[in-house]
Design a protein around this motif. Structure first.
Motif: not given
Length: 168
Positions: A18-28
């Motif tokens: 699928x196409x990736x949708x890059x947004x700011x996220x908290x890995x924890x």
């Protein structure tokens, strides 16, 4: 039916990502969501999950759902490597110099045979009776699509450690 669905899903994920949708996220936070999802199942299997999360991790640009799939697949592999129970530790840290986040998932399972280590990310390579051999190749592709790296370490009878590095 569940097994057939898993195989079909893996094949579709591998054949047509699928196409990736890059947004700011908290890995924890992503890791916490996955831990909540698997908690009951893992405790029934006598698997303890230890979390050591760096509270100072910066948010990173990533596709939330695909990284959750990475973590889920790695944790399920760890579970399958510990049929009699064990411990999984998940550690996050921030490398200020390298501007990277490190995620380490370590288990106390049976480990991966040395002769298999070079092939674990190859499509269709599996040592499991019911495996498709696509789980780790999908994991590798997702991490690579995030311009990250995944480095496995394993010792037979001692467990496996997956080191994931994602750029900030």
């Amino acid at each position: 039916v569940q097994n057939a669905n898993k195989i079909i899903s893996d094949l579709l994920d591998f054949a047509k990502p699928k196409l990736l949708e890059f947004k700011r996220n908290d890995i924890n936070q992503l890791l916490e969501e996955i831990c909540r999802l698997i908690k009951i199942d893992f405790s029934k299997s006598r698997i303890r999950i230890l979390r050591r999360f760096d509270r100072n991790l910066p948010k990173i640009l990533c596709d939330k759902e695909s990284l959750k799939q990475v973590f889920f697949n790695l944790l399920m592999n760890s579970k399958q490597a510990m049929p009699n129970g064990g411990v999984i530790s998940i550690t996050t840290s921030y490398n200020l110099n390298g501007q990277a986040i490190n995620i380490v998932i370590r288990d106390t399972g049976k480990g991966i045979l040395k002769e298999h280590m070079l092939n674990i990310f190859n499509p269709y390579f599996t040592t499991k009776e019911q495996g498709t051999g696509l789980g780790l190749s999908i994991v590798h592709r997702i991490v690579t699509d995030h311009h990250g790296k995944i480095l496995p370490e394993s010792r037979e009878g001692k467990g496996t450690k997956m080191n994931i590095t994602l750029q900030v």
